[in-house]
Motif scaffolding. Sequence first.
Motif, PDB file in Angstrom:
ATOM      1  N   LEU A   8       0.825  -1.208   0.000  1.00  0.00           N
ATOM      2  CA  LEU A   8       0.000   0.000   0.000  1.00  0.00           C
ATOM      3  C   LEU A   8       0.861   1.260   0.000  1.00  0.00           C
ATOM      4  CD1 LEU A   8      -2.870  -1.043   2.434  1.00  0.00           C
ATOM      5  CD2 LEU A   8      -2.959  -0.809  -0.064  1.00  0.00           C
ATOM      6  N   GLU A   9       1.975   1.239   0.751  1.00  0.00           N
ATOM      7  CA  GLU A   9       2.881   2.389   0.750  1.00  0.00           C
ATOM      8  C   GLU A   9       3.482   2.597  -0.633  1.00  0.00           C
ATOM      9  OE1 GLU A   9       5.652   1.456   3.821  1.00  0.00           O
ATOM     10  OE2 GLU A   9       4.347   2.192   5.412  1.00  0.00           O
ATOM     11  N   GLN A  10       3.866   1.505  -1.283  1.00  0.00           N
ATOM     12  CA  GLN A  10       4.431   1.602  -2.620  1.00  0.00           C
ATOM     13  C   GLN A  10       3.376   2.118  -3.599  1.00  0.00           C
ATOM     14  OE1 GLN A  10       5.764  -2.077  -4.303  1.00  0.00           O
ATOM     15  NE2 GLN A  10       6.942  -1.069  -5.904  1.00  0.00           N
ATOM     16  N   LEU A  11       2.152   1.655  -3.456  1.00  0.00           N
ATOM     17  CA  LEU A  11       1.054   2.109  -4.304  1.00  0.00           C
ATOM     18  C   LEU A  11       0.825   3.613  -4.131  1.00  0.00           C
ATOM     19  CD1 LEU A  11      -0.974   0.878  -6.295  1.00  0.00           C
ATOM     20  CD2 LEU A  11      -2.562   0.649  -4.386  1.00  0.00           C
ATOM     21  N   ARG A  13       3.078   5.804  -3.142  1.00  0.00           N
ATOM     22  CA  ARG A  13       4.222   6.500  -3.743  1.00  0.00           C
ATOM     23  C   ARG A  13       4.068   6.591  -5.252  1.00  0.00           C
ATOM     24  NH1 ARG A  13       7.393   3.532  -0.088  1.00  0.00           N
ATOM     25  NH2 ARG A  13       7.848   2.027  -1.718  1.00  0.00           N
ATOM     26  N   LEU A  14       3.646   5.500  -5.872  1.00  0.00           N
ATOM     27  CA  LEU A  14       3.473   5.490  -7.319  1.00  0.00           C
ATOM     28  C   LEU A  14       2.368   6.451  -7.760  1.00  0.00           C
ATOM     29  CD1 LEU A  14       3.873   1.695  -8.113  1.00  0.00           C
ATOM     30  CD2 LEU A  14       5.463   3.536  -8.677  1.00  0.00           C
ATOM     31  N   GLU A  15       1.283   6.481  -6.996  1.00  0.00           N
ATOM     32  CA  GLU A  15       0.181   7.399  -7.312  1.00  0.00           C
ATOM     33  C   GLU A  15       0.625   8.846  -7.176  1.00  0.00           C
ATOM     34  OE1 GLU A  15      -3.524   8.644  -8.513  1.00  0.00           O
ATOM     35  OE2 GLU A  15      -2.696   6.607  -8.549  1.00  0.00           O
ATOM     36  N   LYS A  16       1.378   9.147  -6.122  1.00  0.00           N
ATOM     37  CA  LYS A  16       1.890  10.503  -5.923  1.00  0.00           C
ATOM     38  C   LYS A  16       2.849  10.874  -7.052  1.00  0.00           C
ATOM     39  CE  LYS A  16       4.369  13.401  -2.665  1.00  0.00           C
ATOM     40  NZ  LYS A  16       5.140  13.465  -1.427  1.00  0.00           N
ATOM     41  N   GLN A  17       3.704   9.937  -7.434  1.00  0.00           N
ATOM     42  CA  GLN A  17       4.650  10.178  -8.524  1.00  0.00           C
ATOM     43  C   GLN A  17       3.910  10.434  -9.829  1.00  0.00           C
ATOM     44  OE1 GLN A  17       7.331   6.911  -9.124  1.00  0.00           O
ATOM     45  NE2 GLN A  17       8.588   8.014 -10.583  1.00  0.00           N
ATOM     46  N   ARG A  18       2.844   9.685 -10.080  1.00  0.00           N
ATOM     47  CA  ARG A  18       2.056   9.867 -11.304  1.00  0.00           C
ATOM     48  C   ARG A  18       1.404  11.245 -11.320  1.00  0.00           C
ATOM     49  NH1 ARG A  18      -2.987   9.817 -12.772  1.00  0.00           N
ATOM     50  NH2 ARG A  18      -3.737   9.211 -10.736  1.00  0.00           N
ATOM     51  N   ARG A  19       0.826  11.660 -10.179  1.00  0.00           N
ATOM     52  CA  ARG A  19       0.199  12.981 -10.100  1.00  0.00           C
ATOM     53  C   ARG A  19       1.224  14.100 -10.308  1.00  0.00           C
ATOM     54  NH1 ARG A  19      -1.586  12.997  -4.812  1.00  0.00           N
ATOM     55  NH2 ARG A  19      -1.681  10.765  -4.589  1.00  0.00           N
ATOM     56  N   GLU A  20       2.396  13.948  -9.688  1.00  0.00           N
ATOM     57  CA  GLU A  20       3.443  14.957  -9.852  1.00  0.00           C
ATOM     58  C   GLU A  20       3.904  15.033 -11.300  1.00  0.00           C
ATOM     59  OE1 GLU A  20       6.423  13.836  -7.029  1.00  0.00           O
ATOM     60  OE2 GLU A  20       5.388  14.795  -5.358  1.00  0.00           O
ATOM     61  N   GLU A  21       4.003  13.884 -11.960  1.00  0.00           N
ATOM     62  CA  GLU A  21       4.413  13.860 -13.361  1.00  0.00           C
ATOM     63  C   GLU A  21       3.360  14.526 -14.249  1.00  0.00           C
ATOM     64  OE1 GLU A  21       6.971  13.258 -16.462  1.00  0.00           O
ATOM     65  OE2 GLU A  21       7.357  12.947 -14.335  1.00  0.00           O
TER      66      GLU A  21
END
Length: 106
Positions: A8-11, A13-21
């Motif tokens: 869930l933590e990795q998920l 992080r990935l979601e936050k990274q996608r939004r930032e991108e």
Amino acid sequence: MHSQLKFLEQLDRLEKQRREEEEREALLCIAGCRCNSEDPEQQRLKQRAKEMQQLELAQMEHRDANLAALAALGPRKRKSLEAPGPGANQVHMGSLRLKEHQFESL
């Protein structure tokens, strides 16, 4: 339970990274726009995009400088676990002398 939490933590992080991108792409698109808009929001977004580009450039330069410094230092020396250091041999010799002394006193 622990693996689920890590997942869930990795998920997250990935979601936050996608939004930032996505935000980064939108800002870069706005920064590339050549329209002469007097809209203060548009100008603010352009300024933010410029700041983001400068920050990314500074991070890349910092990373390159660190890599160059590491390359100049050469490869890391690793201690071998098989070969004991010079201090270990002295301890071993000391214990042999102690045993010899005990044996002689008998």
